[in-house]
Design a protein around this motif. Structure first.
Motif, PDB file in Angstrom:
ATOM      1  N   GLN A  15       5.180 -39.334  47.877  1.00  0.00           N
ATOM      2  CA  GLN A  15       6.920 -39.994  47.171  1.00  0.00           C
ATOM      3  C   GLN A  15       6.836 -41.147  46.341  1.00  0.00           C
ATOM      4  O   GLN A  15       8.510 -40.668  45.908  1.00  0.00           O
ATOM      5  CB  GLN A  15       7.659 -39.697  49.014  1.00  0.00           C
ATOM      6  CG  GLN A  15       7.662 -41.205  49.231  1.00  0.00           C
ATOM      7  CD  GLN A  15       6.098 -41.878  49.671  1.00  0.00           C
ATOM      8  OE1 GLN A  15       4.955 -40.785  49.849  1.00  0.00           O
ATOM      9  NE2 GLN A  15       5.456 -43.070  50.645  1.00  0.00           N
ATOM     10  N   GLU A  72       9.622 -35.542  45.888  1.00  0.00           N
ATOM     11  CA  GLU A  72       9.538 -36.589  45.477  1.00  0.00           C
ATOM     12  C   GLU A  72      10.940 -37.037  46.915  1.00  0.00           C
ATOM     13  O   GLU A  72      10.259 -38.164  47.377  1.00  0.00           O
ATOM     14  CB  GLU A  72       9.619 -37.676  44.938  1.00  0.00           C
ATOM     15  CG  GLU A  72       7.711 -37.541  43.893  1.00  0.00           C
ATOM     16  CD  GLU A  72       7.588 -38.595  43.133  1.00  0.00           C
ATOM     17  OE1 GLU A  72       8.441 -39.098  42.292  1.00  0.00           O
ATOM     18  OE2 GLU A  72       6.668 -37.887  42.385  1.00  0.00           O
ATOM     19  N   HIS A  75      11.215 -35.942  50.047  1.00  0.00           N
ATOM     20  CA  HIS A  75      10.260 -36.830  50.975  1.00  0.00           C
ATOM     21  C   HIS A  75      10.440 -38.156  50.824  1.00  0.00           C
ATOM     22  O   HIS A  75      10.693 -39.004  52.208  1.00  0.00           O
ATOM     23  CB  HIS A  75       8.676 -37.230  50.037  1.00  0.00           C
ATOM     24  CG  HIS A  75       7.563 -35.784  50.106  1.00  0.00           C
ATOM     25  ND1 HIS A  75       8.025 -34.162  51.383  1.00  0.00           N
ATOM     26  CD2 HIS A  75       6.767 -35.311  49.987  1.00  0.00           C
ATOM     27  CE1 HIS A  75       7.353 -33.551  51.113  1.00  0.00           C
ATOM     28  NE2 HIS A  75       5.775 -34.384  50.143  1.00  0.00           N
ATOM     29  N   LYS A  76      11.052 -38.579  49.952  1.00  0.00           N
ATOM     30  CA  LYS A  76      11.616 -40.177  50.001  1.00  0.00           C
ATOM     31  C   LYS A  76      13.131 -40.021  51.209  1.00  0.00           C
ATOM     32  O   LYS A  76      12.993 -40.588  52.373  1.00  0.00           O
ATOM     33  CB  LYS A  76      12.340 -40.772  49.125  1.00  0.00           C
ATOM     34  CG  LYS A  76      11.329 -41.147  47.920  1.00  0.00           C
ATOM     35  CD  LYS A  76      12.166 -41.884  46.599  1.00  0.00           C
ATOM     36  CE  LYS A  76      10.700 -42.272  45.665  1.00  0.00           C
ATOM     37  NZ  LYS A  76      11.396 -42.735  44.175  1.00  0.00           N
ATOM     38  N   CYS A  90       3.763 -34.565  47.749  1.00  0.00           N
ATOM     39  CA  CYS A  90       4.569 -33.856  47.626  1.00  0.00           C
ATOM     40  C   CYS A  90       3.466 -33.266  46.409  1.00  0.00           C
ATOM     41  O   CYS A  90       3.208 -32.549  45.180  1.00  0.00           O
ATOM     42  CB  CYS A  90       5.304 -34.122  46.056  1.00  0.00           C
ATOM     43  SG  CYS A  90       6.195 -35.789  46.820  1.00  0.00           S
TER      44      CYS A  90
END
Length: 150
Positions: A15, A72, A75-76, A90
């Motif tokens: 991420q 990213e 995911h963050k 990712c």
């Protein structure tokens, strides 16, 4: 991918854009858990169960890394919302999930789509797969216990 085989050397970027390789985790056991999508109920339950047992994984010599095909930003958001202490790779180009054999046709509600099969690969200190927990076996709310053998 089967037990006894070595995981691919390049795992992918997380991420934060950090590239992860097997060399990065050499000397530690690895829990590489593949999940379908960020912020879905099953995937959230699985991630939070691993999070809640993270200290135990660390104490027993494991590195935990999650993998899905989201980017990213996704995911963050997932990490922040659920306070996840481990990286999420990712795999937007699906290189790793295809190499591991966990991407293909899925049937859901009579509809056929392409997607990721929830699967966990447990590897030894040299990246050799010692155990695979497949989609039909994984209990998302008890996954840490399944991995740790409780």
């Amino acid at each position: 991918m089967e037990t006894g085989q070595r995981l691919p050397e390049i795992l992918g970027k997380d991420q934060d854009g950090k590239q992860w390789t097997l060399t990065d985790v050499k000397g530690r056991k690895l829990v590489l858990y593949i999940y379908p999508r960020d912020s879905t109920p099953g995937c959230t339950n699985e991630a939070c169960n691993l999070r809640d047992n993270y200290e135990r994984f660390m104490a027993e010599g494991y590195t935990v890394i999650g993998v899905s095909t989201q980017d990213e930003k996704s995911h963050k958001k997932f990490i922040e919302k659920n306070s996840l202490p481990f990286p999420l790779i990712c795999d937007t180009e699906k290189k790793l999930v295809i190499a591991l054999g966990v991407y293909g046709e899925k049937k859901m509600y009579g509809k056929v789509t392409m997607g990721v099969f929830r699967t966990t690969f447990i590897a030894d200190e040299n990246g050799i797969v010692t155990r695979i927990i497949g989609p039909k076996e994984i209990k998302v709310k008890e996954h840490a216990a399944q991995i740790l053998g409780d």
